[in-house]
Design a protein around this motif. Sequence first.
Motif, PDB file in Angstrom:
ATOM      1  N   MET A 257     -70.499   8.588 -48.749  1.00  0.00           N
ATOM      2  CA  MET A 257     -71.324   9.679 -48.256  1.00  0.00           C
ATOM      3  C   MET A 257     -71.920   9.227 -46.930  1.00  0.00           C
ATOM      4  O   MET A 257     -71.945   8.038 -46.626  1.00  0.00           O
ATOM      5  CB  MET A 257     -72.472   9.940 -49.220  1.00  0.00           C
ATOM      6  N   PRO A 263     -74.249  14.116 -52.413  1.00  0.00           N
ATOM      7  CA  PRO A 263     -73.405  15.318 -52.476  1.00  0.00           C
ATOM      8  C   PRO A 263     -73.943  16.300 -53.504  1.00  0.00           C
ATOM      9  O   PRO A 263     -74.722  15.916 -54.379  1.00  0.00           O
ATOM     10  CB  PRO A 263     -72.052  14.764 -52.920  1.00  0.00           C
ATOM     11  N   THR A 273     -72.776   6.053 -52.093  1.00  0.00           N
ATOM     12  CA  THR A 273     -73.704   6.427 -51.037  1.00  0.00           C
ATOM     13  C   THR A 273     -74.583   5.229 -50.674  1.00  0.00           C
ATOM     14  O   THR A 273     -75.204   4.626 -51.546  1.00  0.00           O
ATOM     15  CB  THR A 273     -74.560   7.670 -51.408  1.00  0.00           C
ATOM     16  N   PHE A 467     -64.621  14.765 -49.845  1.00  0.00           N
ATOM     17  CA  PHE A 467     -65.543  15.049 -48.754  1.00  0.00           C
ATOM     18  C   PHE A 467     -65.412  13.948 -47.712  1.00  0.00           C
ATOM     19  O   PHE A 467     -64.935  12.858 -47.989  1.00  0.00           O
ATOM     20  CB  PHE A 467     -66.982  15.127 -49.253  1.00  0.00           C
ATOM     21  N   GLY A 471     -70.143  15.345 -44.661  1.00  0.00           N
ATOM     22  CA  GLY A 471     -70.570  16.182 -45.776  1.00  0.00           C
ATOM     23  C   GLY A 471     -69.722  17.433 -45.915  1.00  0.00           C
ATOM     24  O   GLY A 471     -70.106  18.380 -46.573  1.00  0.00           O
ATOM     25  N   PHE A 473     -66.725  19.412 -47.502  1.00  0.00           N
ATOM     26  CA  PHE A 473     -65.965  19.297 -48.735  1.00  0.00           C
ATOM     27  C   PHE A 473     -64.653  20.063 -48.597  1.00  0.00           C
ATOM     28  O   PHE A 473     -64.602  21.089 -47.935  1.00  0.00           O
ATOM     29  CB  PHE A 473     -66.762  19.876 -49.895  1.00  0.00           C
TER      30      PHE A 473
END
Length: 587
Positions: A257, A263, A273, A467, A471, A473
Motif C-alpha cells: 500500500m 485499503p 502496508t 491495487f 490506491g 484498484f
Amino acid sequence: MGHRKVMRILGLIVLLVCAALAGGIAAAQDKMEWFRHDKFGMFVHWGPYSLLAGEWKGQRTPAGDEAEWIMQRFNIPVNDYRQMAHGLNPVKFDANRFAKLAKVAGMKYLVVTAKHHDGFAMYHSKVSGYNIVDWTPFKRDIVKELAEACRKEGIRFCVYYSHREDWDDPGGYGNHWDYDPAKKDFEKYLREKSMPQLRELLTNYGPLGLIWFDRGIDTTEQAKRFIDLVHELQPQCLINGRIGNYGHELLGDYQNMNDNGMPTGGLDEYWETPQTLNGTWGYSKFDQEWKTPANVIQRLVEIVSKGGNYLLNIGPMADGTIPAPSVAVLGQVGEWMQKNGESIYGTSACPVGQFPWGRCTVKGERVFLHAFQRPADGVLRVSGLRNEVRAAYMLQAQDRKLELLKQDGVTGVRLPAQGWDSAATVVVLEVKGKPEAEPKPITQGSDSPFHLDYAGCETAGRAMKRFNRDGKFHIGRWTNPEDQVSWRLLVSQPGRYRLRVRYAARAESAGRKYAVELGEQRLENTVEATGDWYQYKSFELGIVTLANKGPLKVLIRPTEAGKQNLMYFESLTLEPETVSGRLGRLD
Ligand code: FHN
C-alpha cells in the motif's frame, strides 16, 4: 522391449514429471508461507539523517514531515552531508535490543534500511566507502549485527534498499541541487553502485526473508534485472511490490500500500502496508505525536482482517537508542499479542467485511471477532455469515460458552460484563465449515445506475483484485475464459440500460476478445489500447435490457485463451437509458 514394458516406463516418466511439477508448485507456494502467517513486522529507518534529527542549520522538518528526507528538503550539499555523516557514532547500539523489542511486540520480521535515499550504507560495503564501517568512528557493521541478533531471537531478517533514489551518487535519482539531471548516467549508477550493493547484501548476510525496494524504477526491464539478481542469489527471498510498480505492470511477490495506507479491503493478493509510529520514518526530535497502543492494535487487526501485513516503523536515534515512546507502545502491543496472537497469526481476511463494532479474522472453522467497542446492550451482532455457529466464547475464557441469540438471520453473542479489553476484545465463533459470507446482492434505488467494480465482485480462476500504491484498484492477471469476474445484482427497475466498461490496457493487450454476460444476454467486444497501465478509459458497449425484477448475474471474462493480461479492469456501469441524456463525455 515389449509393449507393456514401454508403457510402464512411459507411465513412470509421466509420474516423475508430475511429481517434479507438483514439487515446483509447492516450493513456489511455500515461499510465501511465512509472510502469509506472520502478519506483523518491524521497519527500521536509520542513517546519518538520525544525527540531524529533523534540524539543519536552524531549519526544521516539522512534526509529520519525513525527517529522513532532510538532505533533500534543505538541499544540503553532498559534501556538507558527507562531513556530517562522519559524526555518526551510535555507541549505545545493541542489536539484541532491536531483535528483542520486535519479539516482545509480537513482530516476526525486521526490515532495516541498508541504504536509504541519502546513499549511505549502514553496512560494510566494498562497492562504496560511504558506509558505516569505513566512514564513521563507529566502524561496526549494523546490518551484520542486526542479522545475527534477529537469527538468535527467531526474527526473520530482511533489508530495505533504495535502488533508484540516491542523492549522493551523480547517477542516482533525486539530487537536483548538486547534480545536473541532464548529465545523469543512471545506467552507470545501476551498474556500479545499486546492483553491486544489492549483490553484497544478498551474499554477505545469510538468508534474507525479503528485500524491500522503494519508489519504483524507470522501466520494467530495469526492475527485472534486480529481480533476476535476487532470484539468482537467494531464490527464496521475497521481493516487495515497489521494485517497479510506478505505472508499470505490477511486479514483486506482494504489493505495498502507499505509506500509512489502508485499503478498503477485498483484495485477493498478498499485501503489506508500511506505517509510522509517529509521523516520520527517520528520527525527529520535533515529532512526539506517537500513536497509542490501542490505535496500533486496532490498525493491526484491521490490516489482518483485510488479508494484509503490517510493517510498523521505529526510527532509532543517532546514538543507537530506540526512542522510549516507541519501546513503551510496542511493549503494550506485545502484551495484547501475547494473549491474542492466535487471532492474528496464520489467519485470513474476514469474508464478511467489517462490522460497526470492529473487525474479524478467520482460521479453519473459527471466526475471531475483534470488538473495538462494547455494544451498549452487550450483544455483538454478526450479520452476513453463511455458516451455522456452533459455539461462542471469549478467547481469554475458552471454557465459558457465551449465549448465542438468533434473530432474522443475525447471530448475536451476549458478552459478559467482565474481561473487556479497551483496545480489542476477541470473541471466537466456532462455525460449521470454512467461514463464508452470505452472498450480498448489489441493490438499486429508483432510477439509479449500477456501478460494478472490484468492491462487490467475486473473482474466479486467476482473475485477481489488485491495487497499486496510488490506491487504484483493478482486476488483473486474467488471461483465459475461466478467469472471470462476476456480480450478483438485485434489479428493482427493469428497463433498457447503457452498458459501459472502464479499463486500462497496453498495446500488447489490444485485440484481445472479451464478453460481458448479463443472464442470457451476451455482448462481445475487443480490447483497445488506452496508452498505459493505469490510463483508464471508458467504452460504450451498447444497450442491454434488464427484463425482470429480481436477481441477475453479470460477468465479464476473456473469450479465448491468451498469454497477455486481458486488461486492468476498473468497472462496468449500467445506466438507465431514460436518464442517458446525460450520457456525456467518455474520457
Ligand atoms: O521516501 C521513502 C520514505 O522515506 C520511507 O522510506 C517510506 C517507507 O515506506 N518509503 C518512501 C516513500 O514512499
